[in-house]
Write an enzyme that holds these catalytic residues in place. Sequence first.
Site, PDB file in Angstrom:
ATOM      1  N   HIS A   1      53.597 -63.040  59.501  1.00  0.00           N
ATOM      2  CA  HIS A   1      53.983 -64.189  58.679  1.00  0.00           C
ATOM      3  C   HIS A   1      54.114 -63.790  57.209  1.00  0.00           C
ATOM      4  CE1 HIS A   1      52.060 -67.071  61.861  1.00  0.00           C
ATOM      5  NE2 HIS A   1      53.061 -66.374  62.340  1.00  0.00           N
TER       6      HIS A   1
ATOM      7  N   HIS B   1      60.249 -70.775  64.228  1.00  0.00           N
ATOM      8  CA  HIS B   1      59.080 -69.914  64.033  1.00  0.00           C
ATOM      9  C   HIS B   1      59.312 -68.547  64.657  1.00  0.00           C
ATOM     10  CE1 HIS B   1      55.005 -68.825  63.055  1.00  0.00           C
ATOM     11  NE2 HIS B   1      54.965 -68.226  64.239  1.00  0.00           N
TER      12      HIS B   1
ATOM     13  N   ASP C   1      58.934 -64.974  62.785  1.00  0.00           N
ATOM     14  CA  ASP C   1      58.235 -63.800  63.311  1.00  0.00           C
ATOM     15  C   ASP C   1      59.140 -62.574  63.334  1.00  0.00           C
ATOM     16  OD1 ASP C   1      55.776 -65.010  63.749  1.00  0.00           O
ATOM     17  OD2 ASP C   1      56.133 -65.391  65.879  1.00  0.00           O
TER      18      ASP C   1
ATOM     19  N   HIS D   1      56.806 -60.188  69.859  1.00  0.00           N
ATOM     20  CA  HIS D   1      56.397 -59.108  68.961  1.00  0.00           C
ATOM     21  C   HIS D   1      56.579 -57.755  69.642  1.00  0.00           C
ATOM     22  CE1 HIS D   1      54.918 -61.948  66.085  1.00  0.00           C
ATOM     23  NE2 HIS D   1      53.998 -62.427  66.889  1.00  0.00           N
TER      24      HIS D   1
END
Length: 295
Positions: free
Chosen positions: A75, A232, A236, A259
């Site tokens: 973030h 969001h 990321d 991720h």
Amino acid sequence: MKQTTINHSVELVGIGLHKGVPVKLVLEPLEENQGIVFYRSDLGVKLPLKPENIVDTKMATVLGKDNARISTIEHLLSAVHAYGIDNLKISVDNEEIPIMDGSALTYCMLLDEAGIKELDAPKKVMEIKQAVEVREGDKFVKIEPDSQLSLNFTIDFNHPVIAKQAHHFVFSKTAYKEQVAKARTFGFLQEVNYLRSIGLAKGGSLNNCIVLDENSILNKEGLRCEKEFVCHKILDAMGDLMVLGMPVMGKYTSFSGSHKLNSMLVKAILADAKNYEVLIASDPAKEFALQKAFA
């Protein structure tokens, strides 16, 4: 266009998402060509932001070196990417970056407070030269050549509130602050209960996460925007792409990315020099595009 850092040091204290303990975060200026450097002030260990130092991507992007780890870096790095900051020291006195409200808004405000300072050295930019793609089952992320950074993200959840969402985001600092920075992380109540049973998500709450039960959102205030979930994921991805060490020009596309896939993509890009070119921002057309993006 020149490299940048921040004008002066800034700091804040917040709670780590997984351990639930207070963490002091300090951002400090660095000279040109130093890159983004993390520092565990409690251990005296420096952790440069490099792909080889990413040690875990299960629940967050985790940086590690020797016995030191710093979790949930994405973030803050997303905001650093959006602000075009090339050189920065990021110090914490524990093993997590504070979660704050679960978005990048607080970090944008912190960088606004710090101010941006130009340095003497020219800015470096990574230009994607050929398509690179990584997959895990039906999930994938890829990046293709483009004259700007754009992110096209699709998510598909078996949940009535989320279902299938897609958003095409053409990067500019202004658009990032309007569309992406406010988007909070999200999770499912059954997962939160499990994570807490194994000692994680101790700092998670309705103040820093959108929490969903089987049918609805538990946060009384609801969503900040219609596409907060997919936005969001874009937040990321911008943080994870910052592991490349410089801004990137390319068209990023993802279906149910993570991720882990973002980290795999970064390593795949760097695995073949034909995939990219590092530009010194002196080409007038490209410099104009960069100045417009980071204005």
